[in-house]
Design a protein around this motif. Structure first.
Motif, PDB file in Angstrom:
ATOM      1  N   GLN A 207      86.303  76.595  66.514  1.00 53.64           N
ATOM      2  CA  GLN A 207      86.226  76.866  65.145  1.00 53.64           C
ATOM      3  C   GLN A 207      86.709  75.852  64.338  1.00 53.64           C
ATOM      4  O   GLN A 207      86.413  75.932  62.889  1.00 53.64           O
ATOM      5  N   ALA A 208      86.900  74.760  64.912  1.00 59.81           N
ATOM      6  CA  ALA A 208      86.178  73.118  63.895  1.00 59.81           C
ATOM      7  C   ALA A 208      84.963  73.346  63.559  1.00 59.81           C
ATOM      8  O   ALA A 208      85.227  72.218  62.678  1.00 59.81           O
TER       9      ALA A 208
ATOM     10  N   ALA B 268      74.161  79.536  66.698  1.00 59.57           N
ATOM     11  CA  ALA B 268      72.777  79.303  67.276  1.00 59.57           C
ATOM     12  C   ALA B 268      73.182  79.399  69.003  1.00 59.57           C
ATOM     13  O   ALA B 268      73.511  78.462  69.639  1.00 59.57           O
ATOM     14  N   ILE B 269      73.440  81.131  69.153  1.00 60.98           N
ATOM     15  CA  ILE B 269      73.834  80.888  70.764  1.00 60.98           C
ATOM     16  C   ILE B 269      73.352  82.244  71.387  1.00 60.98           C
ATOM     17  O   ILE B 269      72.403  83.157  70.853  1.00 60.98           O
ATOM     18  N   ARG B 270      73.211  82.207  73.293  1.00 58.33           N
ATOM     19  CA  ARG B 270      72.735  83.295  73.589  1.00 58.33           C
ATOM     20  C   ARG B 270      73.080  84.457  73.241  1.00 58.33           C
ATOM     21  O   ARG B 270      74.683  84.440  72.629  1.00 58.33           O
ATOM     22  N   PRO B 271      72.487  86.253  73.368  1.00 59.27           N
ATOM     23  CA  PRO B 271      73.117  86.624  72.853  1.00 59.27           C
ATOM     24  C   PRO B 271      73.801  87.690  73.742  1.00 59.27           C
ATOM     25  O   PRO B 271      74.644  88.539  73.134  1.00 59.27           O
ATOM     26  N   GLN B 272      73.735  86.707  74.662  1.00 62.04           N
ATOM     27  CA  GLN B 272      75.012  87.734  75.713  1.00 62.04           C
ATOM     28  C   GLN B 272      75.573  87.144  75.817  1.00 62.04           C
ATOM     29  O   GLN B 272      77.079  88.442  75.703  1.00 62.04           O
ATOM     30  N   VAL B 273      76.385  86.663  74.506  1.00 62.53           N
ATOM     31  CA  VAL B 273      77.877  86.070  75.172  1.00 62.53           C
ATOM     32  C   VAL B 273      78.208  85.526  73.252  1.00 62.53           C
ATOM     33  O   VAL B 273      78.797  85.195  72.854  1.00 62.53           O
ATOM     34  N   ALA B 274      77.169  86.209  72.448  1.00 62.26           N
ATOM     35  CA  ALA B 274      77.653  86.635  71.161  1.00 62.26           C
ATOM     36  C   ALA B 274      78.749  86.541  70.843  1.00 62.26           C
ATOM     37  O   ALA B 274      79.852  86.088  69.764  1.00 62.26           O
ATOM     38  N   GLU B 275      79.112  87.844  71.048  1.00 60.90           N
ATOM     39  CA  GLU B 275      80.405  88.469  70.556  1.00 60.90           C
ATOM     40  C   GLU B 275      81.801  88.196  70.883  1.00 60.90           C
ATOM     41  O   GLU B 275      82.355  87.799  70.583  1.00 60.90           O
ATOM     42  N   ALA B 276      81.572  87.499  71.831  1.00 60.33           N
ATOM     43  CA  ALA B 276      82.359  86.955  72.742  1.00 60.33           C
ATOM     44  C   ALA B 276      82.989  85.619  71.871  1.00 60.33           C
ATOM     45  O   ALA B 276      84.350  84.742  72.203  1.00 60.33           O
ATOM     46  N   VAL B 277      82.188  85.257  71.476  1.00 61.99           N
ATOM     47  CA  VAL B 277      81.973  83.627  70.969  1.00 61.99           C
ATOM     48  C   VAL B 277      82.569  84.052  69.389  1.00 61.99           C
ATOM     49  O   VAL B 277      83.343  83.743  68.906  1.00 61.99           O
ATOM     50  N   ILE B 278      81.837  84.978  68.492  1.00 59.95           N
ATOM     51  CA  ILE B 278      82.032  84.975  66.938  1.00 59.95           C
ATOM     52  C   ILE B 278      82.915  85.589  66.586  1.00 59.95           C
ATOM     53  O   ILE B 278      83.954  85.479  66.460  1.00 59.95           O
TER      54      ILE B 278
ATOM     55  N   TRP C   6      81.591  91.564  63.316  1.00 60.36           N
ATOM     56  CA  TRP C   6      82.102  90.256  64.486  1.00 60.36           C
ATOM     57  C   TRP C   6      82.986  89.341  63.426  1.00 60.36           C
ATOM     58  O   TRP C   6      83.731  88.864  63.962  1.00 60.36           O
ATOM     59  N   ILE C   7      81.861  88.823  63.123  1.00 55.42           N
ATOM     60  CA  ILE C   7      82.243  87.908  61.226  1.00 55.42           C
ATOM     61  C   ILE C   7      83.157  88.226  60.866  1.00 55.42           C
ATOM     62  O   ILE C   7      84.944  87.431  60.725  1.00 55.42           O
ATOM     63  N   GLY C   8      83.394  89.472  60.424  1.00 55.40           N
ATOM     64  CA  GLY C   8      84.807  89.834  60.153  1.00 55.40           C
ATOM     65  C   GLY C   8      85.140  89.833  58.293  1.00 55.40           C
ATOM     66  O   GLY C   8      85.966  90.760  58.520  1.00 55.40           O
ATOM     67  N   VAL C   9      84.909  88.703  57.942  1.00 49.45           N
ATOM     68  CA  VAL C   9      85.062  89.209  56.461  1.00 49.45           C
ATOM     69  C   VAL C   9      83.792  89.075  55.727  1.00 49.45           C
ATOM     70  O   VAL C   9      82.774  88.967  55.867  1.00 49.45           O
TER      71      VAL C   9
END
Length: 261
Positions: A55-56, A68-78, A104-107
């Protein structure tokens, strides 16, 4: 410019290295997830700081934020992150559809997808982006050349073509193996093949008026060895195998199927 990178993997390292060694005055925040790589970047470049958490990073990357994240974890991170409306977000997530990312971004953000290749580290990369965006294009032009796409279909085709990197090295690997079978040392084969492939690519770059067909014919004497090898490749399944492999990659990109761990 204030830049943030959620994810501190190989591509983040390449982009940050290219920017910072190219005389950047950007302020760059990287996530602490890969602590060792983040620390190396911060130690190497005074422009780089390590954010306390993702978040920072989002907050610090007010001008341009990179996912710049792997697609496997994209939803959980975003999903847990809070983005600012109107923020420019550049997704480097491979084979991920825009609808999912925006959900996932939501805005309401300015979402640009990009495919930077490792060569951006030495500012010699070509980066496909979609949709075209002047600010994002300008940044990747600093790292080589940006190729904006007007249509998602074009972007997907370029994404598929970028999957040829491993195969290109694989061809060199197989050819080196064959040369070793003929009694040549590995280092001698590599010393010959790497400049050969590099020179061929440079010839194509310096001759934009010539099609690849014209270049192939220019470098193939009628009845000669180059013509023979391409004919064998073409008639013995090489072209068909390549076409079918690219069709499967393109289908995977268009359906948004993430790579397996």
């Amino acid at each position: 410019m204030r830049l943030g990178f959620v994810g501190t993997g190989t591509i983040t390292e390449a982009i940050v290295t290219g920017l910072c060694t190219g005389g950047s005055d950007d302020r760059i925040a990287v996530s602490p997830r890969n602590a060792e790589r983040a620390a190396q970047l911060a130690a190497a470049f005074p422009e780089v700081s390590i954010a306390g958490d993702n978040q920072a990073v989002v907050d610090a990357g007010a001008d341009m934020l990179f996912l710049a994240i792997r697609p496997q974890v994209a939803e959980a991170v975003i999903r847990p992150l809070t983005f600012s409306p109107g923020q420019t977000v550049v997704s480097l997530v491979a084979a991920m559809d825009r609808e999912s990312l925006l959900s996932w971004i939501g805005v309401d953000v300015t979402l640009v997808q990009a495919i930077p290749l490792p060569f951006v580290a030495r500012r010699d990369g070509v980066t496909a982006i979609y949709p075209g965006n002047e600010q994002v294009s300008a940044l990747f032009d600093r790292l080589g050349r940006a190729v904006p796409c007007d249509r998602k279909e074009e972007y997907d085709v370029l994404a598929a073509a970028s999957a040829m990197m491993g195969t290109t090295f694989g061809v060199m690997e197989r050819l080196t193996g064959w040369m070793q079978m003929q009694g040549m040392r590995d280092e001698t084969a590599r010393a010959y093949l790497a400049p050969l492939f590099s020179s061929l690519a440079q010839t194509a770059l310096s001759s934009p008026e010539m099609s690849f067909t014209a270049l192939r014919e220019e470098f193939s004497t009628h009845g000669g060895l180059n013509e023979q090898v391409f004919r064998d490749f073409d008639t013995r399944g090489g072209t068909q195998a390549l076409t079918e492999a690219m069709d499967r990659v393109l289908a995977r990109i268009r359906t948004g199927i993430a790579p397996q761990d």
